[in-house]
Design a protein around this motif. Structure first.
Motif, mmCIF file in Angstrom:
data_model
loop_
_atom_site.group_PDB
_atom_site.id
_atom_site.type_symbol
_atom_site.label_atom_id
_atom_site.label_comp_id
_atom_site.label_asym_id
_atom_site.label_seq_id
_atom_site.Cartn_x
_atom_site.Cartn_y
_atom_site.Cartn_z
ATOM 1 N N ARG A 1 6.078 2.706 -10.590
ATOM 2 C CA ARG A 1 5.130 1.659 -10.181
ATOM 3 C C ARG A 1 3.705 2.177 -10.240
ATOM 4 O O ARG A 1 2.810 1.494 -10.740
ATOM 5 N N ASN B 1 0.931 0.367 0.941
ATOM 6 C CA ASN B 1 2.377 0.131 0.816
ATOM 7 C C ASN B 1 3.014 1.054 -0.216
ATOM 8 O O ASN B 1 4.136 1.518 -0.022
ATOM 9 N N LEU B 2 2.305 1.329 -1.282
ATOM 10 C CA LEU B 2 2.816 2.277 -2.269
ATOM 11 C C LEU B 2 2.940 3.666 -1.653
ATOM 12 O O LEU B 2 3.938 4.364 -1.861
ATOM 13 N N THR C 1 -2.264 -2.782 -0.793
ATOM 14 C CA THR C 1 -1.274 -2.526 -1.845
ATOM 15 C C THR C 1 -1.035 -1.035 -2.015
ATOM 16 O O THR C 1 0.114 -0.582 -2.077
ATOM 17 N N LEU D 1 2.570 -2.564 -8.596
ATOM 18 C CA LEU D 1 2.589 -1.511 -7.576
ATOM 19 C C LEU D 1 3.583 -1.801 -6.449
ATOM 20 O O LEU D 1 4.063 -0.872 -5.798
ATOM 21 N N LEU D 2 3.896 -3.065 -6.224
ATOM 22 C CA LEU D 2 4.794 -3.450 -5.132
ATOM 23 C C LEU D 2 6.208 -3.787 -5.599
ATOM 24 O O LEU D 2 7.066 -4.139 -4.787
ATOM 25 N N GLY E 1 1.005 0.716 -12.641
ATOM 26 C CA GLY E 1 -0.129 0.080 -11.958
ATOM 27 C C GLY E 1 -1.455 0.689 -12.376
ATOM 28 O O GLY E 1 -2.435 -0.031 -12.619
ATOM 29 N N THR F 1 -3.669 -9.562 -9.044
ATOM 30 C CA THR F 1 -2.448 -9.799 -8.273
ATOM 31 C C THR F 1 -1.220 -9.731 -9.171
ATOM 32 O O THR F 1 -0.238 -9.066 -8.836
ATOM 33 N N PHE G 1 -1.144 -5.542 -8.572
ATOM 34 C CA PHE G 1 -0.470 -5.533 -7.279
ATOM 35 C C PHE G 1 1.033 -5.747 -7.399
ATOM 36 O O PHE G 1 1.815 -5.043 -6.759
ATOM 37 N N LYS G 2 1.445 -6.713 -8.188
ATOM 38 C CA LYS G 2 2.887 -6.957 -8.341
ATOM 39 C C LYS G 2 3.586 -5.749 -8.952
ATOM 40 O O LYS G 2 4.717 -5.448 -8.598
ATOM 41 N N GLU H 1 -7.115 -6.189 -0.095
ATOM 42 C CA GLU H 1 -5.862 -6.304 -0.848
ATOM 43 C C GLU H 1 -5.563 -5.016 -1.609
ATOM 44 O O GLU H 1 -4.417 -4.573 -1.664
ATOM 45 N N TRP H 2 -6.596 -4.436 -2.231
ATOM 46 C CA TRP H 2 -6.420 -3.166 -2.933
ATOM 47 C C TRP H 2 -5.898 -2.107 -1.963
ATOM 48 O O TRP H 2 -4.936 -1.404 -2.250
#
Length: 187
Positions: free
Chosen positions: A84, A134-135, A131, A74-75, A88, A67, A71-72, A127-128
């Motif tokens: 990103r 969203n990318l 994320t 990539l987001l 990432g 996370t 994730f942070k 979650e993967w």
């Protein structure tokens, strides 16, 4: 005496190595004790519910790491989606030691582990996907394209880790990561 936080990190690192290498069923208390430098009684003192609690602690520890590092990154909307992605993917390579480490999801989804950790594994995979979805949107993919790509990233990362272990060739993982970058950046 060392600070407790450092000790916790060392213990979790040791437990992680054993579970990654041997899975849940294959990890013996001797293996876990040796990897952490703690006697079996001390392990049970720290983890009263035994090996399952140790594996849960490893999952939580890795979830926290992913996370905060993957994730942070990539987001992070303060940097371009292209940057990103590159940062990432570099963190993913670090997580798996450039393909030398097994994914904890795979290691804990074998034998009895699949029933014990099914929910955490499913949530982690979701979650993967979310994320990377969203990318994909940040890179102007359609929702459908972003969804397909996000699932494919998970498949390619996990699959390449398995294949590179089986073939004894970490270049397979490196190639998969590079192909993910190329697909997202359309290069």
């Amino acid at each position: 005496m060392r600070p407790q936080k450092v000790l916790d990190e060392e213990i979790l690192t040791g437990l992680t190595k054993v579970f990654r290498a041997k899975g849940y069923e294959g990890a013996s208390l001797k293996d876990l004790s040796d990897a952490t430098g703690l006697k079996k009684a001390s392990l049970y003192h720290r983890f009263p519910n035994g090996k399952q609690e140790m594996a849960n602690a490893v999952l939580s520890h890795l979830d926290y790491w992913v996370t905060n590092n993957v994730f942070k990154t990539l987001l992070n909307e303060e940097i371009t989606p292209q940057t990103r992605l590159k940062k990432g993917l570099a963190e993913i390579k670090r997580l798996y030691d450039d393909g030398n480490e097994t994914c904890i999801f795979r290691a804990l989804s074998m034998q009895a582990g699949v029933e014990l950790f099914e929910e955490q594994i499913k949530n982690g995979m979701q979650e993967w996907i979310a994320t990377f979805f969203n990318l994909g949107l940040a890179l102007n993919f359609t929702k459908q394209e972003a969804e397909i790509m996000a699932l494919q990233v998970l498949i390619e990362i996990q699959g390449s880790l398995i294949v590179c272990k089986g073939m004894g060739d970490i270049k397979i993982f490196e190639t998969a990561v590079q192909q993910i970058e190329n697909k997202y950046l359309n290069t």
